[in-house]
Design a protein around this motif. Structure first.
Motif, PDB file in Angstrom:
ATOM      1  N   GLN A  28      33.710  58.649  44.335  1.00 40.00           N
ATOM      2  CA  GLN A  28      33.732  59.143  42.969  1.00 40.00           C
ATOM      3  C   GLN A  28      34.863  58.547  42.136  1.00 40.00           C
ATOM      4  OE1 GLN A  28      33.115  63.388  44.384  1.00 40.00           O
ATOM      5  NE2 GLN A  28      31.993  63.374  42.456  1.00 40.00           N
ATOM      6  N   THR A  29      35.658  57.679  42.707  1.00 43.94           N
ATOM      7  CA  THR A  29      36.701  56.985  41.946  1.00 43.94           C
ATOM      8  C   THR A  29      36.790  55.536  42.413  1.00 43.94           C
ATOM      9  OG1 THR A  29      38.459  57.570  43.491  1.00 43.94           O
ATOM     10  CG2 THR A  29      38.109  59.060  41.639  1.00 43.94           C
ATOM     11  N   LYS A  30      37.048  54.647  41.468  1.00 41.09           N
ATOM     12  CA  LYS A  30      37.242  53.228  41.778  1.00 41.09           C
ATOM     13  C   LYS A  30      38.268  52.668  40.821  1.00 41.09           C
ATOM     14  CE  LYS A  30      32.421  51.999  42.579  1.00 41.09           C
ATOM     15  NZ  LYS A  30      31.372  51.063  42.151  1.00 41.09           N
ATOM     16  N   THR A  31      39.142  51.814  41.336  1.00 39.64           N
ATOM     17  CA  THR A  31      40.040  51.028  40.500  1.00 39.64           C
ATOM     18  C   THR A  31      39.846  49.575  40.891  1.00 39.64           C
ATOM     19  OG1 THR A  31      41.631  52.822  40.289  1.00 39.64           O
ATOM     20  CG2 THR A  31      42.441  50.605  39.835  1.00 39.64           C
ATOM     21  N   VAL A  32      39.500  48.755  39.905  1.00 41.96           N
ATOM     22  CA  VAL A  32      39.150  47.361  40.154  1.00 41.96           C
ATOM     23  C   VAL A  32      39.998  46.463  39.260  1.00 41.96           C
ATOM     24  CG1 VAL A  32      37.251  45.699  40.142  1.00 41.96           C
ATOM     25  CG2 VAL A  32      36.794  48.098  40.673  1.00 41.96           C
ATOM     26  N   GLU A  33      40.522  45.395  39.852  1.00 46.66           N
ATOM     27  CA  GLU A  33      41.309  44.423  39.101  1.00 46.66           C
ATOM     28  C   GLU A  33      40.378  43.390  38.469  1.00 46.66           C
ATOM     29  OE1 GLU A  33      45.381  42.797  40.442  1.00 46.66           O
ATOM     30  OE2 GLU A  33      43.922  41.288  41.087  1.00 46.66           O
ATOM     31  N   PHE A  34      40.707  42.975  37.241  1.00 47.51           N
ATOM     32  CA  PHE A  34      39.954  41.901  36.608  1.00 47.51           C
ATOM     33  C   PHE A  34      40.905  41.020  35.811  1.00 47.51           C
ATOM     34  CE2 PHE A  34      39.939  45.238  33.477  1.00 47.51           C
ATOM     35  CZ  PHE A  34      39.909  44.630  32.241  1.00 47.51           C
ATOM     36  N   ASN A  35      40.467  39.794  35.565  1.00 47.48           N
ATOM     37  CA  ASN A  35      41.280  38.769  34.936  1.00 47.48           C
ATOM     38  C   ASN A  35      40.986  38.715  33.435  1.00 47.48           C
ATOM     39  OD1 ASN A  35      43.101  36.690  34.946  1.00 47.48           O
ATOM     40  ND2 ASN A  35      41.646  35.155  35.622  1.00 47.48           N
ATOM     41  N   VAL A  36      41.985  38.996  32.596  1.00 48.93           N
ATOM     42  CA  VAL A  36      41.833  38.885  31.149  1.00 48.93           C
ATOM     43  C   VAL A  36      42.243  37.473  30.756  1.00 48.93           C
ATOM     44  CG1 VAL A  36      42.656  39.706  28.915  1.00 48.93           C
ATOM     45  CG2 VAL A  36      42.188  41.338  30.739  1.00 48.93           C
ATOM     46  N   TRP A  68      44.447  42.790  34.855  1.00 46.04           N
ATOM     47  CA  TRP A  68      44.318  44.126  34.296  1.00 46.04           C
ATOM     48  C   TRP A  68      43.529  44.977  35.269  1.00 46.04           C
ATOM     49  CZ3 TRP A  68      44.816  45.806  28.811  1.00 46.04           C
ATOM     50  CH2 TRP A  68      45.685  44.966  28.095  1.00 46.04           C
ATOM     51  N   LEU A  69      43.532  46.293  35.061  1.00 44.00           N
ATOM     52  CA  LEU A  69      42.796  47.215  35.924  1.00 44.00           C
ATOM     53  C   LEU A  69      41.819  48.046  35.118  1.00 44.00           C
ATOM     54  CD1 LEU A  69      45.722  48.586  38.130  1.00 44.00           C
ATOM     55  CD2 LEU A  69      44.056  46.825  38.743  1.00 44.00           C
ATOM     56  N   MET A  70      40.694  48.370  35.746  1.00 40.08           N
ATOM     57  CA  MET A  70      39.757  49.347  35.199  1.00 40.08           C
ATOM     58  C   MET A  70      39.554  50.410  36.268  1.00 40.08           C
ATOM     59  SD  MET A  70      35.756  49.084  33.999  1.00 40.08           S
ATOM     60  CE  MET A  70      36.069  48.301  32.416  1.00 40.08           C
ATOM     61  N   SER A  71      39.759  51.657  35.891  1.00 39.80           N
ATOM     62  CA  SER A  71      39.483  52.780  36.791  1.00 39.80           C
ATOM     63  C   SER A  71      38.336  53.586  36.222  1.00 39.80           C
ATOM     64  CB  SER A  71      40.701  53.700  36.926  1.00 39.80           C
ATOM     65  OG  SER A  71      41.723  53.057  37.637  1.00 39.80           O
ATOM     66  N   VAL A  72      37.395  53.924  37.083  1.00 37.14           N
ATOM     67  CA  VAL A  72      36.308  54.813  36.699  1.00 37.14           C
ATOM     68  C   VAL A  72      36.306  55.975  37.675  1.00 37.14           C
ATOM     69  CG1 VAL A  72      34.876  53.080  35.555  1.00 37.14           C
ATOM     70  CG2 VAL A  72      34.622  53.447  38.003  1.00 37.14           C
ATOM     71  N   GLY A  73      35.945  57.153  37.178  1.00 35.73           N
ATOM     72  CA  GLY A  73      35.933  58.336  38.030  1.00 35.73           C
ATOM     73  C   GLY A  73      34.848  59.295  37.611  1.00 35.73           C
TER      74      GLY A  73
END
Length: 116
Positions: A28-36, A68-73
Motif C-alpha cells: 500500500q506504499t511505494k517510494t520510487v526514484e526518478f531522474n529529472v 527525485w522521489l515519488m511516493s504513493v500510498g
C-alpha cells in the motif's frame, strides 16, 4: 500563476487527498526514484497502486539531471490515496518552466506546492 513560473529552487511536495495513515502494508506504499532531466523537453513519470495512479509531468532548464522521489500510498480501507513528489537533497538547481501532477482513479481533495 507566479508560483508555477518562478520555480528555480523547488521542493515540490504534492499531496493528493489526505495523508496515508502510518499503518500501511508494503503493498500500500511505494517510494520510487526518478531522474529529472533539464533541456526544456516535457517529461512524464508515473507510479501507482492498484487502480490509482499519480503522474508528474514537467519541463525544466539549467543544471544537470537530478534524482527525485515519488511516493504513493493507499490507506488500509483503500479510500485515501496520496502522492508526493520531492527532491531528497532539498534545493534544486533546475528551473521548472512547467509542471503538473495528476491522479487517475481518485478525486483530488487537497494539493499543495512548496518552494524553498
Amino acid at each position: 500563476m507566479l508560483l508555477f513560473v518562478k520555480m528555480s529552487l523547488l521542493l515540490l511536495w504534492t499531496l493528493m487527498s489526505l495523508c496515508v495513515p502510518a499503518k500501511t502494508s508494503p503493498e500500500q506504499t511505494k517510494t520510487v526514484e526518478f531522474n529529472v532531466k533539464p533541456g526544456g523537453v516535457v517529461h512524464t513519470f508515473s507510479e501507482g497502486i492498484r487502480e490509482y495512479e499519480c503522474t508528474f509531468t514537467y519541463a525544466s532548464q539549467g543544471g544537470t539531471n537530478e534524482q527525485w522521489l515519488m511516493s504513493v500510498g493507499l490507506s488500509e480501507d483503500d479510500k485515501l490515496f496520496s502522492c508526493s513528489v520531492w527532491r531528497p537533497q532539498g534545493k534544486s538547481y533546475l528551473f521548472f518552466t512547467q509542471f503538473k501532477a495528476e491522479l487517475k482513479g481518485a478525486k483530488i481533495e487537497y494539493a499543495n506546492a512548496f518552494e524553498t
